[in-house]
Design a protein around this motif. Structure first.
Motif, PDB file in Angstrom:
ATOM      1  N   ALA A 162       1.182  -1.009   0.175  1.00  0.00           N
ATOM      2  CA  ALA A 162       0.016  -0.089  -0.088  1.00  0.00           C
ATOM      3  C   ALA A 162       0.461   1.778  -0.330  1.00  0.00           C
ATOM      4  CB  ALA A 162      -1.190   0.175   1.318  1.00  0.00           C
ATOM      5  N   VAL A 163       1.815   1.033   0.559  1.00  0.00           N
ATOM      6  CA  VAL A 163       3.204   2.378   1.346  1.00  0.00           C
ATOM      7  C   VAL A 163       3.414   2.486  -0.165  1.00  0.00           C
ATOM      8  CG1 VAL A 163       4.406   3.121   2.107  1.00  0.00           C
ATOM      9  CG2 VAL A 163       2.967   2.405   2.899  1.00  0.00           C
ATOM     10  N   ARG A 164       4.296   0.959  -0.741  1.00  0.00           N
ATOM     11  CA  ARG A 164       5.146   1.432  -1.916  1.00  0.00           C
ATOM     12  C   ARG A 164       4.681   1.825  -3.824  1.00  0.00           C
ATOM     13  NH1 ARG A 164       6.517  -4.239  -5.077  1.00  0.00           N
ATOM     14  NH2 ARG A 164       7.155  -3.741  -6.917  1.00  0.00           N
ATOM     15  N   PHE A 165       3.041   1.363  -3.314  1.00  0.00           N
ATOM     16  CA  PHE A 165       1.978   1.912  -4.646  1.00  0.00           C
ATOM     17  C   PHE A 165       1.483   3.285  -4.263  1.00  0.00           C
ATOM     18  CE2 PHE A 165       2.377  -2.589  -5.168  1.00  0.00           C
ATOM     19  CZ  PHE A 165       2.498  -2.526  -6.839  1.00  0.00           C
ATOM     20  N   PHE A 166       0.957   3.329  -3.360  1.00  0.00           N
ATOM     21  CA  PHE A 166       0.799   4.927  -3.106  1.00  0.00           C
ATOM     22  C   PHE A 166       1.635   5.884  -3.853  1.00  0.00           C
ATOM     23  CE2 PHE A 166       0.321   8.613  -0.498  1.00  0.00           C
ATOM     24  CZ  PHE A 166      -1.384   9.258  -0.963  1.00  0.00           C
ATOM     25  N   ILE A 167       2.885   5.965  -3.040  1.00  0.00           N
ATOM     26  CA  ILE A 167       3.910   6.850  -3.378  1.00  0.00           C
ATOM     27  C   ILE A 167       3.979   6.572  -4.585  1.00  0.00           C
ATOM     28  CG2 ILE A 167       6.631   6.948  -2.795  1.00  0.00           C
ATOM     29  CD1 ILE A 167       5.877   6.527  -0.324  1.00  0.00           C
ATOM     30  N   ALA A 168       5.130   5.104  -5.832  1.00  0.00           N
ATOM     31  CA  ALA A 168       4.651   5.221  -6.622  1.00  0.00           C
ATOM     32  C   ALA A 168       3.130   6.025  -7.302  1.00  0.00           C
ATOM     33  CB  ALA A 168       4.475   3.463  -7.804  1.00  0.00           C
TER      34      ALA A 168
ATOM     35  N   LEU B 165      -2.306   5.989 -17.363  1.00  0.00           N
ATOM     36  CA  LEU B 165      -3.012   4.399 -18.003  1.00  0.00           C
ATOM     37  C   LEU B 165      -2.852   3.835 -16.592  1.00  0.00           C
ATOM     38  CD1 LEU B 165      -4.788   1.988 -18.996  1.00  0.00           C
ATOM     39  CD2 LEU B 165      -2.724   1.237 -19.547  1.00  0.00           C
ATOM     40  N   THR B 166      -1.056   4.023 -15.985  1.00  0.00           N
ATOM     41  CA  THR B 166      -0.428   3.594 -15.848  1.00  0.00           C
ATOM     42  C   THR B 166      -0.672   4.413 -13.730  1.00  0.00           C
ATOM     43  OG1 THR B 166       1.746   3.046 -17.185  1.00  0.00           O
ATOM     44  CG2 THR B 166       2.320   3.429 -14.314  1.00  0.00           C
ATOM     45  N   THR B 167      -1.051   5.314 -14.307  1.00  0.00           N
ATOM     46  CA  THR B 167      -1.004   6.484 -12.617  1.00  0.00           C
ATOM     47  C   THR B 167      -2.330   5.974 -12.008  1.00  0.00           C
ATOM     48  OG1 THR B 167       0.161   8.129 -13.441  1.00  0.00           O
ATOM     49  CG2 THR B 167      -1.573   8.652 -11.561  1.00  0.00           C
ATOM     50  N   VAL B 168      -3.915   5.983 -12.437  1.00  0.00           N
ATOM     51  CA  VAL B 168      -4.688   5.262 -12.569  1.00  0.00           C
ATOM     52  C   VAL B 168      -4.479   4.106 -11.956  1.00  0.00           C
ATOM     53  CG1 VAL B 168      -7.395   4.612 -13.095  1.00  0.00           C
ATOM     54  CG2 VAL B 168      -5.933   6.567 -13.279  1.00  0.00           C
ATOM     55  N   GLN B 169      -4.472   2.805 -12.455  1.00  0.00           N
ATOM     56  CA  GLN B 169      -3.455   1.483 -12.216  1.00  0.00           C
ATOM     57  C   GLN B 169      -2.658   1.364 -10.390  1.00  0.00           C
ATOM     58  OE1 GLN B 169      -1.122  -2.296 -14.063  1.00  0.00           O
ATOM     59  NE2 GLN B 169      -0.739   0.202 -15.072  1.00  0.00           N
TER      60      GLN B 169
ATOM     61  N   THR C  88       8.201   0.140  -9.331  1.00  0.00           N
ATOM     62  CA  THR C  88       6.478   0.307  -9.488  1.00  0.00           C
ATOM     63  C   THR C  88       6.321   1.527 -10.511  1.00  0.00           C
ATOM     64  OG1 THR C  88       6.365  -0.597  -7.233  1.00  0.00           O
ATOM     65  CG2 THR C  88       4.811   0.955  -8.449  1.00  0.00           C
ATOM     66  N   ALA C  89       6.694   2.480 -10.222  1.00  0.00           N
ATOM     67  CA  ALA C  89       6.305   3.424 -11.098  1.00  0.00           C
ATOM     68  C   ALA C  89       7.068   3.455 -12.202  1.00  0.00           C
ATOM     69  CB  ALA C  89       6.881   4.978 -10.721  1.00  0.00           C
TER      70      ALA C  89
ATOM     71  N   PHE D  58       5.231   2.164 -15.999  1.00  0.00           N
ATOM     72  CA  PHE D  58       5.317   2.651 -16.940  1.00  0.00           C
ATOM     73  C   PHE D  58       5.886   2.297 -18.088  1.00  0.00           C
ATOM     74  CE2 PHE D  58       6.927   5.965 -19.666  1.00  0.00           C
ATOM     75  CZ  PHE D  58       6.123   6.787 -20.371  1.00  0.00           C
ATOM     76  N   MET D  59       7.079   1.235 -18.065  1.00  0.00           N
ATOM     77  CA  MET D  59       7.715   0.867 -19.512  1.00  0.00           C
ATOM     78  C   MET D  59       7.441  -0.783 -19.400  1.00  0.00           C
ATOM     79  SD  MET D  59      10.354   0.564 -20.874  1.00  0.00           S
ATOM     80  CE  MET D  59      12.101   1.641 -19.958  1.00  0.00           C
ATOM     81  N   GLN D  60       6.332  -1.262 -18.826  1.00  0.00           N
ATOM     82  CA  GLN D  60       5.448  -1.926 -19.245  1.00  0.00           C
ATOM     83  C   GLN D  60       4.579  -2.108 -20.291  1.00  0.00           C
ATOM     84  OE1 GLN D  60       3.528  -5.192 -16.406  1.00  0.00           O
ATOM     85  NE2 GLN D  60       2.775  -6.087 -17.920  1.00  0.00           N
ATOM     86  N   MET D  61       3.446  -1.044 -19.737  1.00  0.00           N
ATOM     87  CA  MET D  61       2.652   0.033 -20.630  1.00  0.00           C
ATOM     88  C   MET D  61       3.246   0.321 -21.724  1.00  0.00           C
ATOM     89  SD  MET D  61      -0.629   0.091 -18.668  1.00  0.00           S
ATOM     90  CE  MET D  61       1.060  -1.796 -17.639  1.00  0.00           C
ATOM     91  N   ASN D  62       4.109   1.266 -21.925  1.00  0.00           N
ATOM     92  CA  ASN D  62       4.243   1.580 -23.150  1.00  0.00           C
ATOM     93  C   ASN D  62       5.134   0.334 -23.925  1.00  0.00           C
ATOM     94  OD1 ASN D  62       4.966   4.090 -24.709  1.00  0.00           O
ATOM     95  ND2 ASN D  62       7.405   3.332 -24.102  1.00  0.00           N
ATOM     96  N   ALA D  63       5.683  -0.643 -23.780  1.00  0.00           N
ATOM     97  CA  ALA D  63       6.419  -1.383 -24.062  1.00  0.00           C
ATOM     98  C   ALA D  63       5.050  -2.581 -24.497  1.00  0.00           C
ATOM     99  CB  ALA D  63       7.523  -2.088 -23.490  1.00  0.00           C
TER     100      ALA D  63
END
Length: 309
Positions: A39-45, A179-183, A227-228, A232-237
């Motif tokens: 939760a902390v990790r994804f929130f910061i990302a 897309l990455t941010t919302v996810q 995470t961030a 983002f790299m996966q979504m773009n690739a």
């Protein structure tokens, strides 16, 4: 070089990041429960990505509800993967969990065919099988029988497989950064809710836990890189390659994890583990080779894949 080459090189970099951060995360969850840590990790990302999004849009939020829905769905798939993997690890071994999670590499071409009727090519089938066999030798050889934890981790594998498939479907329609941010925010919210229900999340308020050097370093590395940047790299690739190839490339994660564990904590691979790493590597290579027009592959395609069902 082609866009597909750089996209798949980026995915290999993602697998490297996830594999090398395994030891870091393992140390961090000794201070914070897994769902609370995520939760902390994804929130910061999410905060990092949101700031970048605002800078890109010059301070304006231009997203529509129709654009937000795919990111929420991706976040749910990702949360299912992380949550059920965490719960499964309470009842099974890390090696078995690693193998079962990696079965998503086989699930992806099968689910893609069932959902979108896209026939996998013979080389991707061979690559998937090779990678799955390699995962078995690397993670599950000589393990005990099935348990309830294995069933939970199997659900996790479906979550990650659907995440890869859905990502391929929506990245061409929705801006990647949005897309990455919302996810990421969706995963953070669902992890926070689950942590409140199932874990002692109040340890976050204890300075000895949240401000320990191990926790701070793990959160920085996993939030920014794992995470961030990685998602983002996966979504773009995935805009430039197929879901099946993504699954095969990402099976390099446990290989990088094994190498990192050997370097940092001197954890040695068995003979079967070494063979497994080699099979995963060759599974990835086979899926990349231009061998569709050779006689055996042409025969297989004509005999099995071009048949009308």
């Amino acid at each position: 070089m082609s866009k597909r080459f750089w996209a798949e090189f980026g995915l290999l970099l993602v697998a490297f990041i996830w594999g090398t951060t395994f030891v870091v995360v393992q140390n961090a969850i000794e201070f914070l429960p897994p769902l609370t840590f995520n939760a902390v990790r994804f929130f910061i990302a999410g905060i990092i990505l949101f700031i970048i999004y605002l800078l890109q849009e010059k301070g304006k939020i231009t997203a529509t509800g129709r654009q937000l829905l795919p990111g929420i769905l991706l976040g749910i798939c990702l949360f299912v993967g992380y949550a059920f993997q965490t719960m499964g690890l309470m009842y099974t071994t890390p090696s078995k969990a690693g193998f079962i999670t990696g079965l998503s590499v086989v699930m992806v071409p099968l689910l893609t065919f069932l959902i979108y009727k896209n026939h996998p090519t013979p080389k991707t089938i061979m690559g998937s099988i090779g990678a799955a066999l390699g995962l078995y030798l690397l993670a599950a050889k000589n393990s005990t029988g099935l348990s309830i934890g294995d069933g939970l981790v199997l659900i996790c594998a479906f979550g990650f497989a659907f995440h890869i498939i859905l990502t391929d479907h929506v990245t061409k329609k929705v801006p990647v950064l949005l897309l990455t941010t919302v996810q990421i925010f969706t995963v953070a919210l669902l992890c926070a809710i689950s942590a409140i229900v199932f874990e002692n999340w109040k340890v976050v308020l204890q300075s000895s836990h949240i401000f320990s050097n191990t926790t701070i370093m793990a959160i920085i590395i996993t939030a920014v890189l794992g995470t961030a940047f990685a998602f983002f790299m996966q979504m773009n690739a995935q805009r430039f390659t197929s879901p099946t190839r993504v699954g095969i490339i990402l099976t390099m994660e446990p290989v990088f994890a094994a190498i990192t564990s050997f370097i940092t904590i001197n954890e040695r691979l068995s003979f079967y583990g070494i063979i497994g790493c080699i099979l995963i590597f060759f599974g990835m290579i086979i899926s990349e080779l231009p061998i569709e027009k050779t006689i055996p592959f042409s025969f297989l395609k004509k005999r099995f894949l071009d048949r009308k069902l």
